[in-house]
Design a protein around this motif. Structure first.
Motif, short mmCIF file in Angstrom:
data_model
loop_
_atom_site.label_atom_id
_atom_site.label_comp_id
_atom_site.label_asym_id
_atom_site.label_seq_id
_atom_site.Cartn_x
_atom_site.Cartn_y
_atom_site.Cartn_z
N THR A 83 -1.29 -4.01 -3.88
CA THR A 83 -2.66 -4.23 -3.44
C THR A 83 -3.56 -4.30 -4.68
OG1 THR A 83 -2.12 -2.99 -1.47
CG2 THR A 83 -4.45 -3.29 -1.94
N PRO A 136 -18.06 -11.62 1.85
CA PRO A 136 -16.70 -12.18 1.74
C PRO A 136 -15.75 -11.22 1.02
CG PRO A 136 -18.34 -13.80 1.05
CD PRO A 136 -19.09 -12.53 1.33
N GLN A 137 -16.26 -10.49 0.04
CA GLN A 137 -15.38 -9.55 -0.66
C GLN A 137 -14.94 -8.43 0.27
OE1 GLN A 137 -17.02 -7.42 -4.05
NE2 GLN A 137 -15.02 -7.29 -5.04
N ASP A 148 2.05 -3.16 7.75
CA ASP A 148 3.19 -2.75 6.93
C ASP A 148 3.58 -1.30 7.25
OD1 ASP A 148 2.98 -5.23 5.78
OD2 ASP A 148 2.01 -4.53 3.94
N ARG A 190 -7.78 1.69 2.80
CA ARG A 190 -7.02 0.67 2.07
C ARG A 190 -6.29 1.31 0.89
NH1 ARG A 190 -8.15 -2.32 -2.42
NH2 ARG A 190 -7.51 -4.52 -2.51
N GLU A 191 -6.99 2.18 0.16
CA GLU A 191 -6.36 2.83 -0.99
C GLU A 191 -5.23 3.74 -0.55
OE1 GLU A 191 -7.78 1.78 -3.77
OE2 GLU A 191 -6.48 2.84 -5.17
N ARG A 202 -23.77 -5.01 -5.29
CA ARG A 202 -24.78 -5.87 -4.67
C ARG A 202 -26.11 -5.11 -4.49
NH1 ARG A 202 -21.57 -10.58 -4.73
NH2 ARG A 202 -20.08 -10.59 -3.01
N MET A 259 7.79 -6.65 6.00
CA MET A 259 6.93 -5.75 5.24
C MET A 259 6.65 -6.32 3.85
SD MET A 259 7.56 -1.80 4.38
CE MET A 259 9.03 -2.05 5.37
N SER A 260 5.38 -6.39 3.50
CA SER A 260 5.04 -6.95 2.19
C SER A 260 5.22 -5.88 1.14
CB SER A 260 3.58 -7.42 2.19
OG SER A 260 2.72 -6.36 1.87
N TYR A 274 -12.60 1.34 2.44
CA TYR A 274 -12.10 1.38 1.05
C TYR A 274 -11.03 2.48 0.92
CZ TYR A 274 -16.54 -0.92 -0.47
OH TYR A 274 -17.61 -1.74 -0.66
N GLN A 303 -3.48 -5.77 7.01
CA GLN A 303 -2.10 -6.08 6.64
C GLN A 303 -1.34 -4.80 6.26
OE1 GLN A 303 -0.35 -8.83 7.09
NE2 GLN A 303 1.39 -7.57 6.44
N LEU A 304 -2.00 -3.91 5.56
CA LEU A 304 -1.36 -2.65 5.18
C LEU A 304 -1.07 -1.78 6.41
CD1 LEU A 304 -3.48 -1.99 1.98
CD2 LEU A 304 -0.98 -2.18 2.00
N ARG A 334 3.98 -6.71 -1.94
CA ARG A 334 3.01 -7.11 -2.97
C ARG A 334 2.09 -5.92 -3.24
NH1 ARG A 334 -1.63 -7.74 -0.08
NH2 ARG A 334 -1.24 -8.00 2.14
N TYR A 369 -11.17 -7.14 1.73
CA TYR A 369 -10.67 -5.75 1.77
C TYR A 369 -10.24 -5.37 3.19
CZ TYR A 369 -12.50 -5.09 -2.98
OH TYR A 369 -12.73 -5.18 -4.33
N ASP A 421 -6.90 -7.00 3.83
CA ASP A 421 -5.86 -6.20 3.16
C ASP A 421 -5.52 -4.98 4.01
OD1 ASP A 421 -6.11 -7.81 0.91
OD2 ASP A 421 -7.26 -6.35 -0.26
N LEU A 428 -26.17 -14.51 -2.95
CA LEU A 428 -25.06 -13.56 -3.03
C LEU A 428 -24.18 -13.84 -4.24
CD1 LEU A 428 -23.93 -11.15 -1.29
CD2 LEU A 428 -22.24 -12.77 -0.41
N LEU A 440 -9.33 -1.88 -6.12
CA LEU A 440 -10.62 -1.93 -5.42
C LEU A 440 -11.73 -2.04 -6.46
CD1 LEU A 440 -11.87 -1.40 -2.47
CD2 LEU A 440 -12.42 0.85 -3.39
N ALA A 458 -2.29 1.69 0.35
CA ALA A 458 -1.68 1.12 -0.86
C ALA A 458 -0.79 2.17 -1.53
CB ALA A 458 -2.78 0.65 -1.82
#
Lengths: 372, 372
Positions: B6, A42-43, A57, A264-265, B14, B1-2, A261, A53-54, B4, A47, A50, B328, B9, A268
């Protein structure tokens, strides 16, 4: 079987000013090295959400189906074409460099009849020329065009194009590998139906993913397909559940977790800088480099030059491979040679993302003054 | 465009004991985060050459054409099939789980007529059954089989198979996604013509690449093709220059540089441990886990179980999703649910690469005792 030990990994810290990859900032490398999660964790799904969505954007779109293809930019090209084209479809492609030519090859491999319109390398297409081609080939399902030709540095104006293409019932497909995050790129406002890019250019993320986006018009076309997409790996009808969450998060293939990852960074960072600021920075750096290169005797090949990729003709007597080799070995600076018809005659100097700084430009110009 | 920001990370650490990815050791994550080089940089070319040689070593083959496909394991499957099959070719595929079924789908998308032989999920194929199929379909160009069925945990014996397949003039194609680096796998000795794997299983590298290898017999078949490979991205005739260095290092697509660093490091770790030691460790850990699971009332589904993936039927009354969710969220341990016909009825517990340790097994068994 060899039992020799593998030497320790110790890549040099190059300044990457070629046609890509660009230099990856430490923050993105750190994100890349975060602990690996499962692709259904789920985590990780958060990500991934996100990231999608990015991508929206950055492309300035509301397209639900916006996601990172699990391959490099060329896999993005193939995703767009394989999903939107069926065998015996007609398509128009605009060729003014390597990547338009690759679109044609990809289209043909999907069974399309391709009508290519061409201008010399380095030039761009007028809306009149495109309108003429559209009129001449009214049965075409798609028109493909390159926004930022990485082989020539030409910057294609896309405004007003969608009206021409849509009025004829065609889809507009765009290569934005070298423009996303460095040039103005308004997917919704410009009416683009399908677009792909790469991570290693103006996003300054390592190579390995291709952000794509599809309009509702493109989705409808895919829903109407009579044949299966010829690529299993790139079949959007199966991928979309995982990326949009519609119908559960069905397992298709294992997403490249750590690359997500990093992407995403990197996105961002783009949003923190702000798209407008970032585009302005690329323009400012381009003008600075341009002044320096012209002082050294280089001339820009395209009339409409990209800011992100500077394709210049070499002054007489400059030893192409020799000087690029010295820049790399003595100064740890990578620039690109010419591709295709420009091989040996041009250089391609990238100013992309994290690489587009005054410090890098001064360092390069000083090194060039030394070695030339 | 958001606009917000991010969130930072911060993936949880796990213990990954599902069907993949496995836990990635710190050393490989550090390699992943090394400075990005250009894909034509001489230093990177050396790292790529190392990686190809290590892939040969891990597969126990001398095949020149051994390289990492720039996509996940499923891209490897598609690479093998798209390059070896032409439209209207016949092929035989052995189906005893999800991945044999995917081979069939891939073959059909390449235009092949597919002859599927099937046994119930969890079972494996006898050489007699395969010989019968080969005799029945003498025009088939390829026989595809899964060495390690990730959906059922079944371990297919491949010895003696090549003789049957080669005597009929066919190529032997093998899915080794869950066996490379964890099970005995002798590509040359077993006469395998084309094989693919993933990085995120027994190599404990993040997902994103697929090591493949082609025999000389497979190369000949590709050289005799009358049609272009339908995938541009995966066309080995264009890729092989870059990976083998024959005819220069022609640019095809930008290799996923940092993922190559990680794969090189992960294969170096495999070779430092030694293939035999590593395989013995996977066997030992499997027996340890097996004892514990059987004590808890689980039963193994396949008669010939993989060591790397343990597919067990749930005891009566066990709440599948509930317990996996608690493992988990409360213990940071990921195990996998059943796939396809086993959904809700089985678990898939991976013991792959860096995850296959006594500490992890004890931790999992203790957590299971707590929550069941």
């Amino acid at each position: 079987m060899s039992n020799r030990p593998t030497s320790p990994l110790n890549p040099r810290e190059r300044i990457l000013m070629g046609p890509g990859p660009s230099t990856v900032p430490a923050r993105i490398l750190r994100a890349l090295a975060a602990p690996t999660l499962g692709h259904l964790d789920p985590q990780f799904i958060e990500y991934m959400d996100d990231t999608c969505q990015l991508i929206r954007d950055a492309y300035q779109t509301k397209n639900l189906l916006s996601f990172p293809v699990s391959g490099t930019g060329m896999a993005g090209m193939e995703t767009i074409i394989a999903n939107l084209i069926e065998p015996a479809d007609e398509a128009i492609v605009c060729i003014n460099g390597v990547f338009g030519g690759r679109m044609k090859d990809n289209l043909q491999r999907c069974g399309a009849t391709v009508h290519a319109i061409e201008v010399p390398w380095g030039e761009t297409f007028s809306n009149e020329a495109i309108a003429e081609a559209v009129e001449k080939h009214p049965n075409a399902k798609m028109l493909g065009i390159v926004h930022a030709e990485t082989s020539t540095g030409a910057h294609q104006d896309l405004s007003g194009l969608a009206e021409i293409v849509h009025d004829a019932g065609m889809l507009l497909a765009v290569d934005a590998v070298t423009s996303l995050g460095g040039h103005e790129l308004k997917v919704d406002e410009w009416g683009i139906d399908a677009i792909y890019s790469g991570t290693q250019k103006c996003l300054s993320c390592p190579p390995g993913l291709s952000p794509v986006s599809f309009s509702d018009r493109a989705l409808e076309r895919m829903d109407q397909r009579k044949t299966k997409v010829q690529s299993w790996y790139l079949d959007v009808s199966m991928l979309k559940n995982y990326y949009t969450g519609s119908g559960g998060r069905a397992y298709h293939h294992t997403a490249p977790i750590n690359m997500i990852y990093a992407l995403r960074e990197s996105l961002a960072i783009v949003m923190e800088e702000g798209l407008e600021n970032r585009i302005a920075r690329h323009r400012e750096m381009h003008l600075l480099l341009r002044e320096g290169l012209e002082d050294l005797g280089f001339t820009y090949i395209p009339k409409q030059s990209l800011c992100t990729l500077n394709c210049v003709a070499l002054p007489d007597g400059v030893d192409d491979a020799g000087i690029r080799g010295r820049l790399l070995s003595e100064y740890d600076i990578e620039i690109g040679g010419g591709l295709g018809v420009f091989a040996g005659k041009a250089w391609r100097i990238g100013l992309m993302g994290h690489s587009a700084t005054k410090r890098n430009i001064n360092t390069l110009l000083a090194a060039l003054s030394d070695v030339m």
